[in-house]
Design a protein around this motif. Structure first.
Motif, PDB file in Angstrom:
ATOM      1  N   LEU A  79       0.840  -1.209   0.000  1.00 56.22           N
ATOM      2  CA  LEU A  79       0.000   0.000   0.000  1.00 56.22           C
ATOM      3  C   LEU A  79       0.870   1.253   0.000  1.00 56.22           C
ATOM      4  N   HIS A  80       1.884   1.235   0.851  1.00 60.13           N
ATOM      5  CA  HIS A  80       2.742   2.414   0.980  1.00 60.13           C
ATOM      6  C   HIS A  80       3.428   2.735  -0.351  1.00 60.13           C
ATOM      7  N   ARG A  81       4.046   1.729  -0.948  1.00 62.08           N
ATOM      8  CA  ARG A  81       4.760   1.953  -2.215  1.00 62.08           C
ATOM      9  C   ARG A  81       3.782   2.276  -3.345  1.00 62.08           C
ATOM     10  N   GLY A  82       2.629   1.597  -3.351  1.00 64.68           N
ATOM     11  CA  GLY A  82       1.636   1.803  -4.419  1.00 64.68           C
ATOM     12  C   GLY A  82       1.090   3.225  -4.404  1.00 64.68           C
ATOM     13  N   GLN A 235      -2.141   2.481 -12.055  1.00 71.76           N
ATOM     14  CA  GLN A 235      -1.856   1.043 -11.975  1.00 71.76           C
ATOM     15  C   GLN A 235      -0.357   0.849 -12.112  1.00 71.76           C
ATOM     16  N   GLY A 236       0.221   0.039 -11.253  1.00 74.58           N
ATOM     17  CA  GLY A 236       1.661  -0.169 -11.362  1.00 74.58           C
ATOM     18  C   GLY A 236       2.131  -1.381 -10.570  1.00 74.58           C
ATOM     19  N   VAL A 237       3.248  -1.948 -11.034  1.00 70.57           N
ATOM     20  CA  VAL A 237       3.869  -3.070 -10.319  1.00 70.57           C
ATOM     21  C   VAL A 237       4.446  -2.528  -9.018  1.00 70.57           C
ATOM     22  N   VAL A 238       4.302  -3.285  -7.938  1.00 73.35           N
ATOM     23  CA  VAL A 238       4.900  -2.873  -6.671  1.00 73.35           C
ATOM     24  C   VAL A 238       6.087  -3.789  -6.396  1.00 73.35           C
TER      25      VAL A 238
END
Ligand SMILES: C[S@@+](CC[C@H](N)C(=O)[O-])C[C@H]1O[C@@H](n2cnc3c(N)ncnc32)[C@H](O)[C@@H]1O
Length: 256
Positions: A79-82, A235-238
């Motif tokens: 969640l933090h990185r996203g 939208q992105g890879v974490v």
């Protein structure tokens, strides 16, 4: 089209599911024995945990066994990185519904990250029993102790009128193979209905946060969400060192 073998597996899961619903067996609230400390981690994972502890002040091992505590740090890191990658601040307060929560072992992650006024975990198979005789509901009751504004609801989300400011879904089923691997019948594979219901329940100005396994699942989910009338914000890879155990990288998307 499912193979004959898949249909047989599905039939068996359907029988188990219906039985668990009918018997509603419980063994009483299940409380984990706190690990107090995490097992040794590699350098990158240890750094991530230290950073999250500093930012959020949460010591999951004071409440959970080592496995759950590590899982909580992983979900918090995602969640933090996203949200960081999306350039968005996590919305706080309001009603948060989590769709398909299993035994809601990560309730405290949602609590720490979103500080909801009301937190609801919705799980269709809440009476599934573990080998220790406890049901998912027994576990959920333990995880929700100390969170008086949190509830665990055993229901099919596609049938619920549940307005929310924030809706989360961690690894919702997009294909039949994943569903069978979780020992569920194929009749529960209704991602279109699920995302339509998310759209229906999302309050104006609200957000839907979804985490998928890898690119192809995220791509399928993206098409279904768009078809349901949700609008993609990010939208992105974490890439989290805490998620290195996964065969496919988690992909976080945010919708309104
Ligand atoms: C892949 S699991 C993920 C569990 C949990 N979110 C986690 O991250 O550990 C998906 C969960 O969704 C639940 N589920 C599937 N369809 C559902 C529905 N229509 N309503 C509520 N829960 C559902 C399944 O029973 C399963 O527990």
């Amino acid at each position: 089209m499912p193979t004959l073998f898949q249909r047989l597996r599905s039939l068996r899961h359907a029988i188990d599911f219906r039985l668990s619903e009918r018997l509603r067996r419980r063994r009483g609230i299940h409380r984990e024995v706190p690990a107090r400390q995490l097992p040794p981690l590699d350098e990158a994972a240890a750094e991530s945990v230290a950073r999250l502890r500093g930012l959020y002040g949460e010591e999951f091992a004071d409440r959970h066994c080592a496995r759950t505590a590590l899982g909580c740090y992983e979900y918090l890191d995602i969640l933090h990185r996203g949200f960081d990658a999306a350039g968005l601040r996590a919305p706080r307060g309001g009603v948060l519904s989590d769709v398909g929560s299993a035994n809601f072992w990560y309730a405290r992650v949602l609590e720490v990250f979103f500080a909801p006024a009301e937190l609801l975990g919705v799980e269709v198979e809440g009476y599934r029993r573990y080998t220790d005789g406890h049901s998912r509901l027994d576990y959920a009751c333990g995880y929700l102790e100390g969170l008086p504004h949190a509830r665990f609801l055993i229901a099919d989300y596609t049938e619920l009128d549940l307005p929310a400011d924030l809706i989360s879904a961690w690894f919702p089923f997009i294909n039949g193979e994943a569903l069978l691997a979780w020992r569920l019948p194929l009749s529960l594979l209704r991602p279109q209905a699920l995302f339509r219901r998310v759209r229906h329940n999302l309050r104006p100005g609200g957000l839907f946060v979804m985490i998928n396994h890898g690119e192809s699942e995220a791509c399928g989910a993206r098409e279904l969400c768009s078809a349901a009338g949700l609008r993609l914000r990010h939208q992105g890879v974490v890439r989290s060192p805490l998620a290195n155990h996964r065969t496919r990288e988690p992909i976080l998307s945010i919708w309104d």
